[in-house]
Structure formats: C-alpha cells, structure tokens
Design a protein around this motif. Structure first.
Motif, PDB file in Angstrom:
ATOM      1  N   ARG A 127       0.824  -1.214   0.000  1.00 13.42           N
ATOM      2  CA  ARG A 127       0.000   0.000   0.000  1.00 13.42           C
ATOM      3  C   ARG A 127       0.854   1.259   0.000  1.00 13.42           C
ATOM      4  N   THR A 128       1.981   1.225   0.687  1.00 17.24           N
ATOM      5  CA  THR A 128       2.833   2.409   0.718  1.00 17.24           C
ATOM      6  C   THR A 128       3.516   2.620  -0.633  1.00 17.24           C
ATOM      7  N   ALA A 129       3.923   1.531  -1.266  1.00 17.23           N
ATOM      8  CA  ALA A 129       4.497   1.643  -2.611  1.00 17.23           C
ATOM      9  C   ALA A 129       3.453   2.141  -3.595  1.00 17.23           C
ATOM     10  N   ALA A 130       2.207   1.673  -3.455  1.00 16.48           N
ATOM     11  CA  ALA A 130       1.134   2.087  -4.361  1.00 16.48           C
ATOM     12  C   ALA A 130       0.844   3.579  -4.234  1.00 16.48           C
ATOM     13  N   ILE A 131       0.841   4.092  -3.022  1.00 16.95           N
ATOM     14  CA  ILE A 131       0.607   5.526  -2.827  1.00 16.95           C
ATOM     15  C   ILE A 131       1.753   6.338  -3.419  1.00 16.95           C
ATOM     16  N   THR A 132       2.973   5.917  -3.147  1.00 21.03           N
ATOM     17  CA  THR A 132       4.148   6.644  -3.640  1.00 21.03           C
ATOM     18  C   THR A 132       4.196   6.647  -5.159  1.00 21.03           C
ATOM     19  N   GLY A 133       3.970   5.489  -5.770  1.00 26.49           N
ATOM     20  CA  GLY A 133       3.955   5.412  -7.231  1.00 26.49           C
ATOM     21  C   GLY A 133       2.695   6.008  -7.822  1.00 26.49           C
ATOM     22  N   GLY A 134       1.566   5.857  -7.121  1.00 24.79           N
ATOM     23  CA  GLY A 134       0.316   6.428  -7.603  1.00 24.79           C
ATOM     24  C   GLY A 134       0.391   7.934  -7.737  1.00 24.79           C
ATOM     25  N   TYR A 135       1.081   8.571  -6.797  1.00 22.56           N
ATOM     26  CA  TYR A 135       1.249  10.024  -6.900  1.00 22.56           C
ATOM     27  C   TYR A 135       2.030  10.392  -8.160  1.00 22.56           C
ATOM     28  N   VAL A 136       3.086   9.646  -8.450  1.00 24.16           N
ATOM     29  CA  VAL A 136       3.909   9.944  -9.625  1.00 24.16           C
ATOM     30  C   VAL A 136       3.074   9.803 -10.903  1.00 24.16           C
ATOM     31  N   ALA A 137       2.299   8.724 -11.004  1.00 21.26           N
ATOM     32  CA  ALA A 137       1.451   8.522 -12.182  1.00 21.26           C
ATOM     33  C   ALA A 137       0.410   9.637 -12.287  1.00 21.26           C
ATOM     34  N   MET A 138      -0.181  10.019 -11.151  1.00 16.55           N
ATOM     35  CA  MET A 138      -1.184  11.088 -11.147  1.00 16.55           C
ATOM     36  C   MET A 138      -0.570  12.426 -11.550  1.00 16.55           C
ATOM     37  N   HIS A 139       0.593  12.729 -11.033  1.00 10.66           N
ATOM     38  CA  HIS A 139       1.274  13.981 -11.385  1.00 10.66           C
ATOM     39  C   HIS A 139       1.512  14.052 -12.885  1.00 10.66           C
ATOM     40  N   LYS A 140       1.966  12.947 -13.456  1.00  6.26           N
ATOM     41  CA  LYS A 140       2.236  12.918 -14.898  1.00  6.26           C
ATOM     42  C   LYS A 140       0.948  13.141 -15.690  1.00  6.26           C
ATOM     43  N   ALA A 141      -0.161  12.546 -15.243  1.00  8.02           N
ATOM     44  CA  ALA A 141      -1.436  12.714 -15.929  1.00  8.02           C
ATOM     45  C   ALA A 141      -1.935  14.155 -15.827  1.00  8.02           C
ATOM     46  N   LEU A 142      -1.762  14.763 -14.668  1.00  8.93           N
ATOM     47  CA  LEU A 142      -2.207  16.145 -14.490  1.00  8.93           C
ATOM     48  C   LEU A 142      -1.327  17.116 -15.272  1.00  8.93           C
ATOM     49  N   GLN A 143      -0.032  16.787 -15.383  1.00  8.71           N
ATOM     50  CA  GLN A 143       0.847  17.617 -16.207  1.00  8.71           C
ATOM     51  C   GLN A 143       0.436  17.528 -17.670  1.00  8.71           C
ATOM     52  N   TYR A 144      -0.047  16.367 -18.079  1.00 10.36           N
ATOM     53  CA  TYR A 144      -0.551  16.189 -19.446  1.00 10.36           C
ATOM     54  C   TYR A 144      -1.709  17.148 -19.712  1.00 10.36           C
ATOM     55  N   LEU A 145      -2.593  17.313 -18.734  1.00  9.92           N
ATOM     56  CA  LEU A 145      -3.713  18.240 -18.893  1.00  9.92           C
ATOM     57  C   LEU A 145      -3.229  19.674 -19.057  1.00  9.92           C
ATOM     58  N   VAL A 146      -2.170  20.022 -18.365  1.00 11.64           N
ATOM     59  CA  VAL A 146      -1.577  21.359 -18.515  1.00 11.64           C
ATOM     60  C   VAL A 146      -0.967  21.498 -19.908  1.00 11.64           C
ATOM     61  N   ASP A 147      -0.263  20.459 -20.331  1.00 13.95           N
ATOM     62  CA  ASP A 147       0.428  20.506 -21.624  1.00 13.95           C
ATOM     63  C   ASP A 147      -0.536  20.673 -22.795  1.00 13.95           C
ATOM     64  N   ILE A 148      -1.725  20.067 -22.683  1.00 15.61           N
ATOM     65  CA  ILE A 148      -2.690  20.199 -23.784  1.00 15.61           C
ATOM     66  C   ILE A 148      -3.698  21.330 -23.515  1.00 15.61           C
ATOM     67  N   LYS A 149      -3.367  22.127 -22.476  1.00 18.09           N
ATOM     68  CA  LYS A 149      -4.105  23.359 -22.169  1.00 18.09           C
ATOM     69  C   LYS A 149      -5.544  23.138 -21.717  1.00 18.09           C
ATOM     70  N   LEU A 150      -5.793  21.994 -21.069  1.00 21.56           N
ATOM     71  CA  LEU A 150      -7.088  21.781 -20.434  1.00 21.56           C
ATOM     72  C   LEU A 150      -7.102  22.288 -18.995  1.00 21.56           C
TER      73      LEU A 150
END
Length: 242
Positions: A127-150
């Motif tokens: 669970r701790t690994a999932a949270i730590t890695g989940g944040y990284v995946a989420m950050h990348k997805a949210l940065q994608y929204l910024v990159d495509i100007k959403l």
C-alpha cells in the motif's frame, strides 16, 4: 537487533521508479520498494461521478489489486470470486484519500483521474508503494492536462508519499519487508506530504502495546523516509529541487 535484510534501522529498501511504462495511460510508472513491485497507471476521464456533476470540481479515485502470482502461492483473482476482499477495499480507499489530499479539485475542473495500482510482486509495504507510485502517475497525468491546455496550471498542492515503520525485536525500524512485517511487535503506515504534513497514520500493536515515545520514534523514521521518497519522486518526474 539484526534485520533480515541486513539494513540499518533507518534504511529504506532499494527504491526505483520507472516512468512511462504504458503508452496508453496519461501517466504511468513501475515503482519498486525492494522486492515489492507495483504498476501504477493514471487515466483522465472527462466526467465526474454523478453526485459531483455541475459542481465545477474534479475527483480522484483509486483501484488496487494483487495479481495471482504476486505472492508465494497463487491466489484467485478477486473478479473470479465475484467480489473484492475487505483488505482490497480498505487499501484502495486509503490510496484514494492519500492522492486526493494534494489535489486542487476546482483547478482540475469537472474531470476525474482514476489511479490503478496492480501489485506484480509483494514483499511487504504494497500500500505504501502504491501511494508513492500512484502520486507519480497522477502527477504525470495532471501535467498532461496542462500541456494540452485543459488546465491553466498544475492542480496539485503538494506531493504525497507513504512508508511503513514498525517495532521489530524491540527496535523501531523503517520500511518493513514481509519477513519483518509478519513478525513485528508493532506495524504502522504513515502517509505524509512533501512538506511533512500528516495525511493518515495507521498503527497497530501486534503484541505488546507501544509507548508514546516509541510512536514518536516511528514518526521520526517515517518523516526521514518520506523525505527520501519525495526526492526520488521529483527525480523521476524531472522536477528540479529548490
């Protein structure tokens, strides 16, 4: 006190975060805490749950599962059994709460990010690994929204990571593997932000009750461990530290 892994009491297992392991997901990584390996993928959906419609705010949710041979013997898929176990539901709710704690939902807008965390190999601390890695995946997805100007700006208020601590053979130790976790006097999971804010603490005395002094020793270990994990998250995401 000799740890089975021969680590010092305040040492993490070897941690790796491999980025962009899926060409389809908006954000993805494979996180490794020693022999615990978790695949984390983030999906952006242009919709929110029905109860959030017309709120102007977004949502983050998580799902967690262990693959059949992630452990020493094969387990049945929960889908084959027709329902999730109580443990699975508890863990995926924890992951969701942890990730939501650092998201600006108004800035995200009416869209949802779904985080899938699949345990490929388990050796304690999934669970701790999932949270730590989940944040990284989420950050990348949210940065994608910024990159495509959403999104005008990254809708994140801080980072978040998690680590286990415990009292093993009378000594507070960091980042328990399965050999320690299964024989620990006390087992605790700490979810902390990148600014050491406390999101959640789960602590249980498996044998004798633990003292306030021992609790603060575990918290100190967790703060140091999460600080190291935060640094590794930033390195994986290519974020320069101030």
């Amino acid at each position: 006190m000799n740890r089975p892994s021969n680590r010092s009491a305040d040492a993490l297992r070897h941690v790796e975060i491999e980025m962009d392991v899926s060409k389809h997901a908006e954000g993805s990584c494979l996180v490794k805490f020693g022999d615990t390996h978790v695949l984390c993928m983030a999906t952006v959906e242009e919709k929110v749950p029905g109860w959030m419609r017309n709120s102007g705010k977004g949502w983050v949710t998580a799902e967690y599962g262990m693959l059949p041979r992630s452990t020493n013997s094969r387990m049945d898929r929960e889908a084959a059994r027709g329902k999730q176990s109580g443990r699975t539901q508890e863990i995926q709710r924890l992951i969701g709460r942890a990730l939501r704690s650092v998201v600006d939902f108004k800035a995200l807008g009416e869209r949802q990010v779904r985080i899938d965390c699949d345990v490929i190999q388990a050796d304690g601390g999934t669970r701790t690994a999932a949270i730590t890695g989940g944040y990284v995946a989420m950050h990348k997805a949210l940065q994608y929204l910024v990159d495509i100007k959403l999104c005008e700006s990254l809708p994140i208020t801080s980072s978040v990571a998690a680590i286990s601590c415990g009292i093993y053979q009378g000594t507070p130790v960091l980042d328990l593997d399965y050999a320690e976790d299964s024989d620990a006097d006390t087992d605790a999971n700490f979810v902390l932000t990148g600014h050491s804010g406390i999101v959640e603490i789960q602590g249980t005395a498996e044998k004798e009750p633990f003292s306030e002094e021992e609790f603060f020793a575990l918290l100190a270990l967790a703060k140091a461990g999460c600080a190291d994990l935060t640094h590794l998250q930033k390195v994986a995401l290519g974020i320069e530290e101030a």
